[in-house]
Design a protein around this motif. Structure first.
Motif, short mmCIF file in Angstrom:
data_model
loop_
_atom_site.label_atom_id
_atom_site.label_comp_id
_atom_site.label_asym_id
_atom_site.label_seq_id
_atom_site.Cartn_x
_atom_site.Cartn_y
_atom_site.Cartn_z
N ARG A 98 75.87 12.29 -10.30
CA ARG A 98 76.63 13.01 -9.28
C ARG A 98 77.98 12.38 -8.98
O ARG A 98 78.85 13.03 -8.41
N ASN A 99 78.17 11.13 -9.36
CA ASN A 99 79.44 10.45 -9.11
C ASN A 99 80.33 10.42 -10.35
O ASN A 99 81.27 9.63 -10.43
N LEU A 241 67.26 16.03 -15.78
CA LEU A 241 66.58 17.30 -15.60
C LEU A 241 67.45 18.43 -16.12
O LEU A 241 68.68 18.34 -16.09
N CYS A 242 66.82 19.51 -16.60
CA CYS A 242 67.57 20.67 -17.09
C CYS A 242 66.92 21.96 -16.62
O CYS A 242 65.79 22.27 -17.01
N GLU A 243 67.63 22.70 -15.79
CA GLU A 243 67.20 24.03 -15.35
C GLU A 243 67.67 25.05 -16.39
O GLU A 243 68.86 25.14 -16.70
N ARG A 244 66.72 25.83 -16.95
CA ARG A 244 67.04 26.78 -18.01
C ARG A 244 66.55 28.19 -17.71
O ARG A 244 66.43 29.03 -18.60
N GLY A 245 66.32 28.44 -16.42
CA GLY A 245 65.86 29.77 -16.03
C GLY A 245 64.35 29.83 -15.95
O GLY A 245 63.64 29.21 -16.75
N VAL A 274 71.19 16.39 -13.03
CA VAL A 274 70.70 17.75 -13.30
C VAL A 274 71.68 18.49 -14.20
O VAL A 274 72.88 18.57 -13.92
N THR A 275 71.14 19.05 -15.28
CA THR A 275 71.89 19.89 -16.21
C THR A 275 71.50 21.35 -15.99
O THR A 275 70.35 21.64 -15.66
N ILE A 276 72.44 22.25 -16.19
CA ILE A 276 72.17 23.68 -16.12
C ILE A 276 72.40 24.30 -17.51
O ILE A 276 73.42 24.02 -18.15
N ASP A 277 71.44 25.11 -17.95
CA ASP A 277 71.53 25.81 -19.22
C ASP A 277 71.68 27.31 -18.94
O ASP A 277 70.68 28.02 -18.80
N PRO A 278 72.92 27.81 -18.84
CA PRO A 278 73.13 29.22 -18.52
C PRO A 278 72.86 30.15 -19.70
O PRO A 278 72.75 31.36 -19.52
N SER A 279 72.75 29.60 -20.91
CA SER A 279 72.49 30.43 -22.08
C SER A 279 71.07 30.96 -22.07
O SER A 279 70.84 32.17 -22.13
N HIS A 280 70.09 30.05 -21.97
CA HIS A 280 68.70 30.49 -21.84
C HIS A 280 68.46 31.15 -20.48
O HIS A 280 67.61 32.03 -20.35
N ALA A 297 80.32 24.68 -9.43
CA ALA A 297 80.62 24.78 -8.00
C ALA A 297 79.44 24.34 -7.15
O ALA A 297 79.61 23.79 -6.05
N ALA A 298 78.22 24.57 -7.66
CA ALA A 298 77.01 24.23 -6.90
C ALA A 298 76.57 22.78 -7.08
O ALA A 298 75.65 22.33 -6.41
N GLY A 299 77.24 22.03 -7.99
CA GLY A 299 76.94 20.62 -8.11
C GLY A 299 76.24 20.17 -9.37
O GLY A 299 75.66 19.08 -9.41
N ALA A 300 76.30 20.96 -10.44
CA ALA A 300 75.67 20.55 -11.70
C ALA A 300 76.34 19.31 -12.26
O ALA A 300 77.56 19.13 -12.15
N ASP A 301 75.55 18.44 -12.87
CA ASP A 301 76.08 17.22 -13.48
C ASP A 301 76.44 17.44 -14.94
O ASP A 301 77.20 16.66 -15.52
N ALA A 302 75.86 18.48 -15.55
CA ALA A 302 76.13 18.79 -16.96
C ALA A 302 75.82 20.25 -17.21
O ALA A 302 75.04 20.88 -16.49
N LEU A 303 76.43 20.80 -18.27
CA LEU A 303 76.14 22.15 -18.73
C LEU A 303 75.72 22.09 -20.19
O LEU A 303 76.30 21.35 -20.99
N MET A 304 74.71 22.89 -20.54
CA MET A 304 74.28 23.03 -21.93
C MET A 304 74.51 24.48 -22.35
O MET A 304 73.86 25.39 -21.82
N ILE A 305 75.46 24.70 -23.26
CA ILE A 305 75.89 26.04 -23.62
C ILE A 305 75.74 26.25 -25.12
O ILE A 305 76.19 25.43 -25.93
N GLU A 306 75.13 27.37 -25.50
CA GLU A 306 74.93 27.66 -26.91
C GLU A 306 76.21 28.26 -27.51
O GLU A 306 76.79 29.20 -26.96
N VAL A 307 76.62 27.68 -28.64
CA VAL A 307 77.83 28.10 -29.35
C VAL A 307 77.48 28.23 -30.83
O VAL A 307 76.84 27.34 -31.41
#
Length: 352
Positions: A98-99, A241-245, A274-280, A297-307
Motif C-alpha cells: 500500500r505504500n 491476494l488477487c480478486e478475480r471476480g 491486493v491485486t485486481i484482475d479485471p480481465s477474469h 482509485a479504490a486502492g489496488a496494489d497491482a493489476l493483472m491484465i490479459e494482453v
C-alpha cells in the motif's frame, strides 16, 4: 496474540522476551514496523493471561489478542501496519504494498508459442508492465478445452524473461510441478479453482517464492484469508491476494462479478497486498479499462491484465484480452488515476 514493544527497545531485550515465550511453547515472530517492533505469538494462547506476558519486561508496551481466525494474515498481527512483498526480477526488485506504486502484470492467458510470448513480453514491458503473466498449466472447466503446453511452456516463459527482463507469474496446479515452476517463476500463482486445495497451499507455503493467491469463484472473504493463512503458517510470509471476480446470479453480461468493494474491506482486515484482475472479473475486453481505473482509485496494489497480440486467435480467453495497442493506451489512462492517488511512478508510454 501480539506483544508490542516500546519505541527504542534494545534488541537484546526483544530476543530475551522471544526466547522466554518460546520456552512457554509458543512460536514468536518478530515484525519490525516503522516505529516499533511487534512480536506475534502463534500457538495455544487462549488461556494465557496478557498481564503475565506484560510482566516479562518493562519494555513491553502492551499485549493484545488477535480476534480474527486468520492470525498471521490479520492486520492486527502487524499492529495495523500493511506489509510489503518485494519480488526479485531480472530488472531489479519490485515491491507490492500500500505504500508503493501500483504494479502492472500483463500477458496472455496461455503460452502458445515462443514468438507470441516474447512479442507480448516486449510490448507490455515497453508500455510499463513489470511482470509477464502466462499459463503453462491451465485448469479448464471442460476436459476438451486447451489445457496449456505444460513443461515445454515453462521454457518459453524463461525465454521471454531473458528477452524482456520482466518478472514471471505462472500458475501451479499440481504440487509435483512446483519445483520446476519455481525455477522459472518469480511469483507462483495459485488459481481460483485451487484456493482451498490445502495440500497445495502447504507446499507453496513451504517454498520461498512469493505466492499470488486468487480468490475462489464462490469464496467468502474469510475463506480466502484462511487460505492465505495456510501459506503463511507453512512459513512463507510473501503472499499477495488477487480478486478475480466471484460468481453471482447475473452471468449474461459479465463473466463474473468483480468485487471492488473487497479493497476497502481487505484494507481493514489484512496487511497483505491486493491485486485486481479485471480481465477474469469481467470476461470482456471492453470493460477492462474502466474496471482497471476504478481498481486503482479504490486502492489496488497491482493489476493483472490479459494482453494478446491477436485476441481473436487466442487459444484461451481471447474475448477478455486487450491488444498490445489498447494496453498501451490503457497504461496512459491509468497513469492519470495513479498519479491522482499518489500510486504511480512510471512515465506513461508515449502514443503516436
Amino acid at each position: 496474540m501480539i506483544v508490542v514493544m516500546k519505541v527504542g527497545s534494545p534488541e537484546t531485550e526483544i530476543e530475551r522476551v522471544s526466547q522466554e515465550l518460546t520456552d512457554w511453547g509458543l512460536t514468536p515472530e518478530k515484525i519490525v514496523g516503522k516505529h516499533k517492533v511487534v512480536i506475534g505469538l502463534v500457538g495455544e494462547t487462549a488461556a494465557l493471561d496478557p498481564l503475565r506476558i506484560q510482566e516479562l519486561s518493562p519494555w513491553i508496551e502492551h499485549v493484545l489478542r488477535v480476534e480474527q481466525p486468520f492470525k498471521r494474515a490479520s492486520l492486527e498481527f502487524r499492529h495495523g501496519e500493511p506489509s510489503e512483498v518485494i519480488v526479485s526480477t531480472p530488472s531489479g526488485s519490485v515491491p507490492f504494498g500500500r505504500n508503493h506504486p501500483v504494479v502492472l502484470i500483463a500477458g496472455p492467458c496461455s503460452v502458445e508459442n515462443e514468438e507470441m510470448i516474447v512479442e507480448t513480453a516486449m510490448r507490455v514491458k515497453a508500455a510499463g508492465a513489470q511482470f509477464l503473466r502466462g499459463g503453462a498449466y491451465k485448469p479448464r472447466t471442460s476436459p476438451y478445452a486447451f489445457q496449456g503446453h505444460g513443461e515445454s511452456a515453462l521454457g518459453l516463459l524463461a525465454a521471454a524473461r531473458e528477452a524482456s527482463g520482466l518478472g514471471i507469474i505462472t500458475e501451479v496446479m499440481d504440487a509435483a510441478d512446483l519445483e520446476k515452476i519455481a525455477e522459472v517463476a518469480d511469483i507462483i500463482q495459485v488459481g481460483a479453482r485451487n484456493m482451498q486445495n490445502f495440500a497445495l497451499l502447504k507446499k507453496v507455503g513451504a517454498q520461498e517464492k512469493p505466492v499470488l493467491l486468487k480468490r475462489g469463484m464462490s469464496a467468502t472473504i474469510e475463506e480466502w484469508l484462511m487460505a492465505a493463512e495456510y501459506i503463511l503458517a507453512a512459513g512463507n510470509p510473501n503472499v499477495i491476494l488477487c480478486e478475480r471476480g466471484i460468481r453471482t446470479f447475473d452471468r449474461d453480461y459479465t463473466r463474473n462479478t468483480l468485487d471492488l468493494a473487497v479493497l476497502p474491506v481487505l484494507h481493514s482486515l489484512t496487511h497483505l497486498p491486493v491485486t485486481i484482475d479485471p480481465s477474469h472479473g469481467t470476461g470482456k475486453s471492453e470493460y477492462v479499462p474502466a474496471m482497471s481505473m476504478a481498481a486503482i482509485a479504490a486502492g489496488a496494489d497491482a493489476l493483472m491484465i490479459e494482453v494478446h497480440p491477436n485476441p481473436a486467435k487466442a487459444l484461451s480467453d481471447g474475448p477478455q484480452s486487450l491488444t498490445p495497442e489498447r494496453f498501451d493506451r490503457l497504461v496512459q489512462e491509468l497513469s492519470v488515476i495513479g498519479k491522482a492517488v499518489n500510486r504511480w511512478s512510471q512515465p506513461a508510454v508515449a502514443l503516436a
